[in-house]
Design a protein around this motif. Structure first.
Motif, PDB file in Angstrom:
ATOM      1  N   ALA A  53       0.839  -1.198   0.000  1.00  0.00           N
ATOM      2  CA  ALA A  53       0.000   0.000   0.000  1.00  0.00           C
ATOM      3  C   ALA A  53       0.869   1.242   0.000  1.00  0.00           C
ATOM      4  O   ALA A  53       1.716   1.413   0.884  1.00  0.00           O
ATOM      5  CB  ALA A  53      -0.915   0.012   1.217  1.00  0.00           C
ATOM      6  N   PHE A  54       0.663   2.110  -1.010  1.00  0.00           N
ATOM      7  CA  PHE A  54       1.298   3.419  -1.051  1.00  0.00           C
ATOM      8  C   PHE A  54       0.234   4.433  -0.672  1.00  0.00           C
ATOM      9  O   PHE A  54      -0.739   4.636  -1.401  1.00  0.00           O
ATOM     10  CB  PHE A  54       1.874   3.707  -2.444  1.00  0.00           C
ATOM     11  CG  PHE A  54       2.423   5.087  -2.592  1.00  0.00           C
ATOM     12  CD1 PHE A  54       3.512   5.494  -1.843  1.00  0.00           C
ATOM     13  CD2 PHE A  54       1.854   5.988  -3.470  1.00  0.00           C
ATOM     14  CE1 PHE A  54       4.026   6.781  -1.969  1.00  0.00           C
ATOM     15  CE2 PHE A  54       2.354   7.272  -3.606  1.00  0.00           C
ATOM     16  CZ  PHE A  54       3.444   7.662  -2.847  1.00  0.00           C
ATOM     17  N   ILE A  55       0.389   5.076   0.490  1.00  0.00           N
ATOM     18  CA  ILE A  55      -0.646   5.939   1.054  1.00  0.00           C
ATOM     19  C   ILE A  55      -0.237   7.398   0.879  1.00  0.00           C
ATOM     20  O   ILE A  55       0.881   7.781   1.229  1.00  0.00           O
ATOM     21  CB  ILE A  55      -0.864   5.616   2.541  1.00  0.00           C
ATOM     22  CG1 ILE A  55      -1.254   4.144   2.686  1.00  0.00           C
ATOM     23  CG2 ILE A  55      -1.923   6.522   3.149  1.00  0.00           C
ATOM     24  CD1 ILE A  55      -1.272   3.638   4.096  1.00  0.00           C
ATOM     25  N   THR A  56      -1.147   8.214   0.331  1.00  0.00           N
ATOM     26  CA  THR A  56      -0.902   9.645   0.167  1.00  0.00           C
ATOM     27  C   THR A  56      -2.036  10.432   0.802  1.00  0.00           C
ATOM     28  O   THR A  56      -3.166   9.933   0.914  1.00  0.00           O
ATOM     29  CB  THR A  56      -0.804  10.038  -1.321  1.00  0.00           C
ATOM     30  OG1 THR A  56      -1.969   9.554  -1.995  1.00  0.00           O
ATOM     31  CG2 THR A  56       0.434   9.466  -1.966  1.00  0.00           C
ATOM     32  N   THR A  67     -12.444  10.424   3.090  1.00  0.00           N
ATOM     33  CA  THR A  67     -11.241  10.202   3.884  1.00  0.00           C
ATOM     34  C   THR A  67     -10.173  11.212   3.486  1.00  0.00           C
ATOM     35  O   THR A  67     -10.255  11.839   2.435  1.00  0.00           O
ATOM     36  CB  THR A  67     -10.687   8.778   3.653  1.00  0.00           C
ATOM     37  OG1 THR A  67     -10.293   8.659   2.285  1.00  0.00           O
ATOM     38  CG2 THR A  67     -11.728   7.723   3.971  1.00  0.00           C
ATOM     39  N   LYS A  68      -9.173  11.343   4.335  1.00  0.00           N
ATOM     40  CA  LYS A  68      -8.085  12.279   4.059  1.00  0.00           C
ATOM     41  C   LYS A  68      -6.923  11.590   3.348  1.00  0.00           C
ATOM     42  O   LYS A  68      -5.899  12.210   3.109  1.00  0.00           O
ATOM     43  CB  LYS A  68      -7.584  12.878   5.367  1.00  0.00           C
ATOM     44  CG  LYS A  68      -8.597  13.756   6.058  1.00  0.00           C
ATOM     45  CD  LYS A  68      -8.036  14.328   7.325  1.00  0.00           C
ATOM     46  CE  LYS A  68      -9.078  15.182   8.031  1.00  0.00           C
ATOM     47  NZ  LYS A  68      -8.590  15.675   9.319  1.00  0.00           N
ATOM     48  N   TYR A  69      -7.089  10.316   3.030  1.00  0.00           N
ATOM     49  CA  TYR A  69      -5.992   9.557   2.439  1.00  0.00           C
ATOM     50  C   TYR A  69      -6.437   8.823   1.180  1.00  0.00           C
ATOM     51  O   TYR A  69      -7.613   8.514   1.014  1.00  0.00           O
ATOM     52  CB  TYR A  69      -5.453   8.525   3.454  1.00  0.00           C
ATOM     53  CG  TYR A  69      -4.963   9.180   4.715  1.00  0.00           C
ATOM     54  CD1 TYR A  69      -3.711   9.759   4.766  1.00  0.00           C
ATOM     55  CD2 TYR A  69      -5.768   9.234   5.840  1.00  0.00           C
ATOM     56  CE1 TYR A  69      -3.250  10.374   5.915  1.00  0.00           C
ATOM     57  CE2 TYR A  69      -5.325   9.850   6.999  1.00  0.00           C
ATOM     58  CZ  TYR A  69      -4.060  10.410   7.032  1.00  0.00           C
ATOM     59  OH  TYR A  69      -3.626  11.026   8.161  1.00  0.00           O
ATOM     60  N   ARG A  70      -5.473   8.564   0.307  1.00  0.00           N
ATOM     61  CA  ARG A  70      -5.710   7.775  -0.898  1.00  0.00           C
ATOM     62  C   ARG A  70      -4.684   6.658  -0.916  1.00  0.00           C
ATOM     63  O   ARG A  70      -3.531   6.866  -0.545  1.00  0.00           O
ATOM     64  CB  ARG A  70      -5.554   8.665  -2.123  1.00  0.00           C
ATOM     65  CG  ARG A  70      -6.569   8.373  -3.198  1.00  0.00           C
ATOM     66  CD  ARG A  70      -6.559   9.452  -4.249  1.00  0.00           C
ATOM     67  NE  ARG A  70      -7.604  10.442  -3.958  1.00  0.00           N
ATOM     68  CZ  ARG A  70      -7.666  11.616  -4.529  1.00  0.00           C
ATOM     69  NH1 ARG A  70      -6.761  11.991  -5.400  1.00  0.00           N
ATOM     70  NH2 ARG A  70      -8.643  12.443  -4.238  1.00  0.00           N
ATOM     71  N   GLY A 100      11.957   7.377  -2.535  1.00  0.00           N
ATOM     72  CA  GLY A 100      12.463   7.726  -1.209  1.00  0.00           C
ATOM     73  C   GLY A 100      11.369   7.708  -0.162  1.00  0.00           C
ATOM     74  O   GLY A 100      11.644   7.813   1.035  1.00  0.00           O
ATOM     75  N   GLY A 101      10.128   7.544  -0.596  1.00  0.00           N
ATOM     76  CA  GLY A 101       8.996   7.538   0.325  1.00  0.00           C
ATOM     77  C   GLY A 101       8.769   6.175   0.951  1.00  0.00           C
ATOM     78  O   GLY A 101       9.532   5.228   0.745  1.00  0.00           O
ATOM     79  N   ARG A 102       7.687   6.071   1.701  1.00  0.00           N
ATOM     80  CA  ARG A 102       7.382   4.851   2.453  1.00  0.00           C
ATOM     81  C   ARG A 102       6.173   4.130   1.876  1.00  0.00           C
ATOM     82  O   ARG A 102       5.252   4.757   1.349  1.00  0.00           O
ATOM     83  CB  ARG A 102       7.091   5.199   3.913  1.00  0.00           C
ATOM     84  CG  ARG A 102       8.262   5.832   4.612  1.00  0.00           C
ATOM     85  CD  ARG A 102       9.266   4.776   5.066  1.00  0.00           C
ATOM     86  NE  ARG A 102      10.490   5.384   5.557  1.00  0.00           N
ATOM     87  CZ  ARG A 102      11.677   5.173   4.983  1.00  0.00           C
ATOM     88  NH1 ARG A 102      11.796   4.416   3.934  1.00  0.00           N
ATOM     89  NH2 ARG A 102      12.753   5.733   5.482  1.00  0.00           N
ATOM     90  N   VAL A 103       6.190   2.815   2.004  1.00  0.00           N
ATOM     91  CA  VAL A 103       5.038   1.984   1.675  1.00  0.00           C
ATOM     92  C   VAL A 103       4.810   1.025   2.835  1.00  0.00           C
ATOM     93  O   VAL A 103       5.682   0.836   3.678  1.00  0.00           O
ATOM     94  CB  VAL A 103       5.238   1.172   0.361  1.00  0.00           C
ATOM     95  CG1 VAL A 103       5.267   2.066  -0.842  1.00  0.00           C
ATOM     96  CG2 VAL A 103       6.468   0.311   0.438  1.00  0.00           C
ATOM     97  N   ARG A 104       3.624   0.434   2.853  1.00  0.00           N
ATOM     98  CA  ARG A 104       3.319  -0.622   3.821  1.00  0.00           C
ATOM     99  C   ARG A 104       3.227  -1.936   3.068  1.00  0.00           C
ATOM    100  O   ARG A 104       2.426  -2.065   2.143  1.00  0.00           O
ATOM    101  CB  ARG A 104       1.996  -0.348   4.526  1.00  0.00           C
ATOM    102  CG  ARG A 104       2.008   0.844   5.429  1.00  0.00           C
ATOM    103  CD  ARG A 104       0.657   1.031   6.091  1.00  0.00           C
ATOM    104  NE  ARG A 104       0.690   2.169   7.011  1.00  0.00           N
ATOM    105  CZ  ARG A 104      -0.341   2.531   7.748  1.00  0.00           C
ATOM    106  NH1 ARG A 104      -1.486   1.875   7.675  1.00  0.00           N
ATOM    107  NH2 ARG A 104      -0.237   3.555   8.567  1.00  0.00           N
TER     108      ARG A 104
END
Length: 112
Positions: A53-56, A67-70, A100-104
């Motif tokens: 999951a890549f959350i933005t 929601t505030k996230y995608r 460079g970002g984060r994923v779950r």
């Protein structure tokens, strides 16, 4: 929920390294993810087929679903090299700003 009432974390953190590429060609459809705590090709075997999951955050207030996230969902395809990096394919290709970002990396679906 755990016995003491705390929720159980069903994911492991990962970092986006970039896209799969050769010397001259870059394949934006396949992203390289380094999973935390995974340092060998053998250890990546457990994560094959797991969801990523890549959350933005959404810029507009409320967003599409209130929601505030995608979330952009993907899947671990295979190992990449011998140092615990994996290749992932996402429903929509990851943007270049995500490098460079984060994923779950979710611990499901199970292959046991």
């Amino acid at each position: 929920m755990a016995k003491d009432g705390q929720p159980v974390r069903l994911y492991v953190n990962g970092a986006i390294l970039g896209y799969k590429r050769g010397l001259r060609n870059q394949y934006n459809s396949t992203s390289l993810i380094k999973i935390k705590g995974v340092d060998s090709k053998e250890e990546t075997e457990f994560y094959l087929g797991k969801k990523v999951a890549f959350i933005t955050k959404v810029s507009v207030n409320g967003g599409k679903n209130g929601t505030k996230y995608r979330v952009n969902w993907g899947k671990v395809c295979r190992a990449h090299g011998s140092n615990g990096v994996v290749r992932c394919r996402f429903a929509r290709d990851l943007p270049p700003q995500s490098i460079g970002g984060r994923v779950r990396v979710m611990l499901y679906p199970s292959r046991v």
